[in-house]
Design an enzyme around this catalytic site. Structure first.
Site, PDB file in Angstrom:
ATOM      1  N   LYS A   1      -8.070  -1.663   3.433  1.00 28.42           N
ATOM      2  CA  LYS A   1      -7.719  -0.222   3.440  1.00 28.42           C
ATOM      3  C   LYS A   1      -7.456   0.148   5.035  1.00 28.42           C
ATOM      4  CE  LYS A   1      -6.581   2.562   0.705  1.00 28.42           C
ATOM      5  NZ  LYS A   1      -5.066   2.925   0.153  1.00 28.42           N
TER       6      LYS A   1
ATOM      7  N   ASP B   1       0.769  -1.273   0.162  1.00 29.71           N
ATOM      8  CA  ASP B   1       0.058  -0.053   0.008  1.00 29.71           C
ATOM      9  C   ASP B   1       0.891   1.336  -0.003  1.00 29.71           C
ATOM     10  OD1 ASP B   1      -2.369   1.566  -0.193  1.00 29.71           O
ATOM     11  OD2 ASP B   1      -3.035   0.988   2.055  1.00 29.71           O
TER      12      ASP B   1
ATOM     13  N   LYS C   1       2.578   1.797   3.575  1.00 28.12           N
ATOM     14  CA  LYS C   1       1.717   2.054   4.595  1.00 28.12           C
ATOM     15  C   LYS C   1       2.122   0.904   5.680  1.00 28.12           C
ATOM     16  CE  LYS C   1      -2.477   4.646   3.055  1.00 28.12           C
ATOM     17  NZ  LYS C   1      -2.292   4.752   1.757  1.00 28.12           N
TER      18      LYS C   1
ATOM     19  N   LYS D   1      -8.388  14.646  -3.004  1.00 27.82           N
ATOM     20  CA  LYS D   1      -8.746  13.934  -1.631  1.00 27.82           C
ATOM     21  C   LYS D   1      -8.887  14.764  -0.527  1.00 27.82           C
ATOM     22  CE  LYS D   1      -6.119  10.866   0.212  1.00 27.82           C
ATOM     23  NZ  LYS D   1      -5.457   9.490   0.560  1.00 27.82           N
TER      24      LYS D   1
END
Length: 554
Positions: free
Chosen positions: A387, A338, A510, A438
């Site tokens: 996520k 990620d 991540k 975003k």
């Protein structure tokens, strides 16, 4: 360019750019003055150079700590290593799964803009192409100090020989057959004038058919799936992906290929003994078309079997135990999971700052909304769960490092599954209106001196794909570099590749996957420092410190 069975092109290599010296090139896109890396003279023969390789000896100094009977015992440990780095940068292909998505089309368009030095008009004036946002291309590394004691910083990309992003040969797969000029327009990421200029270079390129198993991504993606491999035989699909990689490599005269997953977030795969827990079981599960073999794992297996580095840029658990075992057996390279581009990167920095300052975070609440296709896919609960998991672990090691602020598991009472931890909430919502822009809102509630409370709120608005694209380039560049670095495990053994799981890439990820039995480091500062120190070690350089003793003593 060679056609593939559905009539589109198998690869994309842009026309030759004009000589870069003829026009201004942004410093982040400029060619290095050290195409084979810098040369350091240590004066002791510890580092040697030939036209083809760098050999360096390095001593890693550590401290082994034992706590016993209320006493702390510290033992200094010194381990010698030798590293060999191939200096000749090969011709490299980059194959993206999700080539026609926001990240894929943005990456192709931005490389074209940099390669041809295409500037474009905006309401603020002319904009030149660049690689801002890339660790490799737009940051520097502190090499040491000059005789006057001032820091000497050099471009990160100069330390060791690395592929220039303009030189990547691009290709890949997508479940949508839309040509890349139209995919770029659909994504609504780049300025119109840039799209207008690069569209003619992208219009003839159509992604290869990809794997589509509806159970793994949101049902709302079905209308895009018009470019998929037929049937449900996963072994056939695996062989087709392998052949695609071979054809791409051969038709473009490539030395190496890096494969990168930047497609939709999948649901988590269930880890099942006998299915995906060993390499043999995983390969057998593919042959049986088992339901828990995901498209991303299929691409990863194909990459490993073809000897190509594979990077998972999405949060699902692509790298199941069987895949890691297979990579180890083949001495192939994998990395994930990620992309860490915005909110999570800030969170890791701020959480570390608070804990290191002796302030106790009690709750971290993170809210996002976005309107691109990633947000649409994540509006499905199963994909959001992937996520949520990748975002939730980012502060764990910072919390565990301070037992003064947080109780250990043993202090939490019977039945405790872990030590004290801040409340951590992650919310993601799909709002089509905002597109790729975003919004991320974070609230940090912390305990202060004598029961006080502090609340900090951060509002972050960012172009999601413009943050992610440079990270894809960084990961691909560094993954390729790491394939050219070898080290003997003992003084008697020949040079061997690095370990298969590329934890050195953690700065861009991540939820980093690491070697079994080793700790996951989420601290951004430590991740960056670890990568810097490794590159320096490949030159035989000692790691610099901030002791500044010359300014501390008489």
């Amino acid at each position: 360019m060679n056609p593939h069975p559905n009539g589109s092109d198998i690869s994309f290599s842009s026309p030759q750019t004009p000589a870069e010296g003829d026009v201004h090139v942004h410093p982040t896109a400029a060619r290095t003055a050290f195409p084979k890396g810098i040369e350091v003279d240590l004066g002791s023969g510890a580092t040697t150079y030939t036209d083809s390789e760098i050999r360096a000896r390095f001593v890693d100094r550590a401290a082994q700590v034992v706590l016993e009977d209320g006493k702390i015992s510290v033992k200094k440990i010194e381990t010698g290593y030798e590293f060999k780095t191939e200096r000749v940068v090969p011709k490299v292909g980059l194959m993206l799964i999700g080539l026609g998505g926001n990240n894929g089309s943005t990456l192709v368009a931005s490389i074209l803009a940099n390669k041809h030095n295409i500037s474009w008009g905006t309401k603020d004036g002319r904009q030149s192409p660049n690689y801002i946002g890339s660790l490799v291309r737009a940051s520097t590394l502190r090499l040491g100090v000059d005789p006057a004691g001032k820091d000497v910083n050099i471009p990160f990309s100069d330390v060791l020989p690395m592929v220039h992003p303009n030189d990547f040969v691009l290709g890949g797969w997508d479940i949508s057959a839309m040509p890349l000029d139209q995919a770029m327009a659909r994504s609504k990421v780049l300025e119109f004038d840039l799209q207008r200029q690069v569209a003619p270079l992208m219009k003839d390129f159509v992604p290869l058919p990809s794997v589509y198993y509806p159970d793994f991504i949101a049902a709302n993606q079905e209308d895009r799936a018009d470019n998929v491999l037929p049937g449900a035989d996963k072994q056939v699909h695996l062989e087709k992906i392998r052949q695609d990689i071979k054809d791409f490599k051969a038709s473009n005269g490539l030395d190496k290929v890096v494969v990168f997953w930047t497609a939709n977030t999948e649901r988590y795969s269930e880890i099942i003994p006998g299915v995906n827990d060993t390499s043999e079981n995983l390969l057998a599960a593919i042959a049986k078309s088992h339901d828990e073999v995901s498209p991303s794992t299929l691409f990863a297996v194909a990459s490993v079997l073809e000897g190509c580095p594979f990077i998972n840029g999405a949060p699902q658990n692509t790298c199941v135990p069987g895949l890691i075992k297979l990579a180890e057996e083949k001495k192939a390279f994998i990395g994930g999971d990620d992309l860490k581009s915005g909110q999570t990167k800030v969170k890791s920095v701020l959480a570390e700052f608070l804990v290191n300052a002796g302030i106790k975070p009690l709750a971290v609440s993170s809210y996002n909304h976005l309107g691109n296709n990633d947000g649409k896919n994540l509006s499905s609960q199963a994909q959001f769960k992937s996520k949520e998991i990748s975002k939730s672990s980012v502060i764990d090691d910072m919390v565990e490092s301070n037992q003064l602020l947080y109780k250990r598991k043993s202090e939490m009472g019977p039945g405790a599954k872990k030590g004290e931890h801040p409340d951590h909430l992650v919310v993601i919502k799909y709002v089509p209106t905002v597109g790729d822009s975003k919004r991320a809102i974070d609230e940090y509630v912390s305990e202060l001196f004598c029961g006080g409370r502090n609340t900090m709120n951060i509002f972050n608005q960012c172009e999601d794909s413009l943050l992610a694209t440079p990270l894809i380039l960084d990961l691909a560049i560094l993954a390729e570099l790491l394939t050219r670095i070898t080290s003997p495990t003992t003084s008697e053994e020949p040079f061997q590749p690095l370990y298969s799981v590329l934890s050195l890439l953690s700065y861009m990820l991540k939820a980093p996957i690491v070697k079994e039995g080793t700790a996951v480091v989420n601290s951004l500062a430590r991740q960056r420092s670890g990568l810097e120190q490794f590159l320096k070690a490949c030159l035989g350089l000692e790691n610099g410190t901030d002791l500044l003793l010359e300014s501390r003593v008489w």
